[in-house]
Write an enzyme that holds these catalytic residues in place. Structure first.
Site, short mmCIF file in Angstrom:
data_model
loop_
_atom_site.label_atom_id
_atom_site.label_comp_id
_atom_site.label_asym_id
_atom_site.label_seq_id
_atom_site.Cartn_x
_atom_site.Cartn_y
_atom_site.Cartn_z
CB CYS A 79 0.28 -15.27 -10.27
SG CYS A 79 -0.30 -14.83 -11.28
CG HIS A 167 -3.40 -12.30 -7.81
ND1 HIS A 167 -1.85 -12.13 -6.77
CD2 HIS A 167 -2.82 -12.05 -9.14
CE1 HIS A 167 -0.81 -11.60 -8.11
NE2 HIS A 167 -2.18 -11.90 -9.41
CD GLU A 169 -3.11 -11.74 -3.75
OE1 GLU A 169 -2.04 -11.58 -3.95
OE2 GLU A 169 -2.94 -12.76 -3.66
CB SER A 221 7.28 12.82 14.59
OG SER A 221 6.41 12.21 14.20
N GLY A 222 4.92 13.09 16.93
CA GLY A 222 3.23 13.41 17.30
C GLY A 222 2.16 12.52 16.19
CB VAL A 224 0.09 7.20 14.19
CG1 VAL A 224 -0.47 4.76 14.46
CG2 VAL A 224 -1.50 7.13 13.67
CG ASP A 225 4.17 4.99 12.33
OD1 ASP A 225 3.45 4.60 12.53
OD2 ASP A 225 4.66 5.25 10.94
CB SER A 226 7.44 8.46 16.80
OG SER A 226 6.45 9.62 17.05
CB SER A 227 2.82 7.97 19.63
OG SER A 227 2.79 9.69 18.76
#
Length: 509
Positions: A79, A167, A169, A221-222, A224-227
């Protein structure tokens, strides 16, 4: 050295989507602003120029320095990128006769063109541009057209440089993934060996080398990321990692105990801190949502800092930062306007004077989940809905008291448990309940009541940037309403939020 595709961002809403599509091909890629191009080394196998909300015809058009890229590496302009490679190299871009937006179909594809291999005439593509290429430079060859757009795609002769005005994507370009695979795998020669398992192996080795024998502290924090960050670090450095899980009194019902138990079951070294009363005391009488967020964030930092200092000789602070956070901080347009402040540990690095380690800062959310799966983390944690950092503090739309928290926890527990029981939980991206600052008249038995109203919210989304409300079955909603009113003392009316984002946000505050 991990091979990669470099994506130069001109501010398009779709740039992150290009990166996600490339990574779905098991090829690693990184996004950089068009004016902050990194050192070009042997790890970079090709470059993509993104779209943009800006015009190449503007006086202050965005102009990257492609000296070390063009003619030296495979290059694909999408584009705005395609218009840039035409307009500033001898072609011409003009305003479209009518805005070219939406579905179109290729009605000409050059036979034998490598970029368009396995794409057939009639293939649907997605257009989104106000300008169009009306003339290409002399050494450019048109390789695809639609009914309305003659220069839908071109190639520069004697160069591995292509431009496309659609596009690939987005989902609506039906052969978009094929086109990206042709570029990334066939043209750039990427091996497609960037997988969750390879990421885990590489990251664990890098963490061992970076951290050595130092101690690390991480706030759980409980979510996904921190776990996932915690388990990666634990695999690398074992008990050199100490995790701190703070109960701010605004978590879901029984969440502190349940999550703490599951973390200990995973072998993590976790300290649980019951700080409910400190948060309630700080929040007493506060109704403004932005003030609530700031108090919750500040109080968390103070408690985390206090507890972390009880651990001797800590050198590193680990954070569950993911790639969209990193991209946002260096985006072309700068950080987005503050709609609401975010509760994270942003104030900790300066306060604690620790070095930062962010093992997930190259991953998108869906990739974090895949890495978690490769680490054998429980589905209960990996498939959890997102939950706001300030928790129920921003779902109680008034001042916060332990009694209001009790009411909302009970309501939320009935709703979330109901979604799981009816097999609806995994069809919803995020669900929650709000305690409204209004009371309504009702009748229970023969008595008049004047009690609280709660709202149920369930949305479908991929990244939280946009969201649609979920059409939950009427019989399910009726059952939830009945259960909540009968079982939760203090509630006599239940409503369902049918607003989409935008214009509404997912949370009410």
């Amino acid at each position: 050295m991990t091979e990669k595709i470099l994506i130069l961002d001109f501010g398009s809403q779709y740039t992150q989507l290009i990166a996600r599509r490339v990574r779905e091909l098991n090829v690693y890629c990184e996004i950089y602003p068009y004016n902050k191009i990194p050192e070009i080394d042997n790890s970079i196998k090709g470059v993509v120029l993104s779209g943009s909300p800006f015009s190449v015809r503007d006086k202050n058009a965005l102009k990257p320095d492609l000296t070390k890229i063009k003619t030296k590496l495979p290059l694909l302009g999408v584009c705005y990128g395609a218009q840039f490679l035409s307009h500033f190299y001898g072609g011409e871009v003009a305003p479209s006769g009518s805005r070219e937006y939406g579905r179109a179909n290729l009605n000409f594809i050059k036979t034998g063109e490598q970029l368009l291999k396995d794409i057939s005439n009639g293939s649907q593509v997605w257009m989104s541009h106000g300008d169009t290429i009306v003339k290409v430079p002399e050494n450019y060859e048109i390789i695809a057209s639609t009914h309305d757009v003659k220069v839908a795609a071109y190639k520069i002769n004697k160069e591995q440089t292509w431009g496309i005005q659609f596009h690939p994507e987005v989902y609506h370009s039906t052969d978009g993934k094929t086109l990206l695979k042709n570029f990334v795998v066939d043209i750039c020669g990427c091996k497609q060996d960037w997988t969750p398992a390879s990421f885990v192996e590489t990251t664990i080795n890098e963490l061992k080398e970076k951290i050595g024998n130092d101690k690390v502290v991480l706030g759980l924090s409980g979510g996904v990321d921190s776990s996932v960050a915690a388990v990666l670090l634990h695999k690398a450095i074992g008990n050199q990692l100490t995790c701190i899980f703070v109960d701010n009194g605004l978590l879901r019902k029984n969440e502190f105990e349940d999550v703490l138990e599951s973390y200990r079951g995973m072998g993590l070294n976790v300290i649980g801190i019951d700080a409910k009363n400190e948060f309630y005391s700080e929040l007493a009488g506060v109704t403004d949502p932005e003030t609530k967020r700031k108090i919750i964030g500040r109080t968390f930092i103070e408690i985390f800092d206090r507890e972390a200092h009880k651990i001797e000789n800590v050198v590193w602070l680990a954070q569950g930062t993911i790639y969209p956070d990193v991209i946002e901080s260096v985006s072309v347009k700068g950080p987005s306007a503050t709609i609401k402040s975010h509760h994270n540990v942003g104030g900790l690095p300066e306060k604690m004077k620790l070095k930062i380690v962010e093992p997930l800062n190259l991953l998108f959310k869906d990739e974090v989940r895949r890495v978690g799966k490769a680490l054998n983390i429980s589905e209960n944690i990996l498939n959890r809905h997102p939950f706001p950092g300030p928790g129920l503090g921003i779902r109680i739309l008034s001042d916060i008291t332990p009694e209001k928290v009790r009411i909302l926890q009970d309501v939320d527990d009935i709703f979330i448990s109901g979604l799981k029981e009816y097999g609806l939980y995994d069809d919803v991206w995020q669900a929650g309940t709000m305690l409204l600052p209004v009371r309504s008249v009702g009748v229970m038995g023969d008595e008049r009541t004047y009690e609280n109203v709660v709202a149920l919210r369930a949305v479908q989304s991929t990244d939280g940037m946009t969201a649609d409300w979920v059409h939950l079955p009427y019989d399910f909603l009726a059952k939830m309403s009945n259960n909540i009113i009968n079982k939760v003392k203090g509630v006599n009316r239940v409503v369902y939020d049918i607003s989409s984002k935008p214009p509404a946000t997912i949370e009410w505050e």
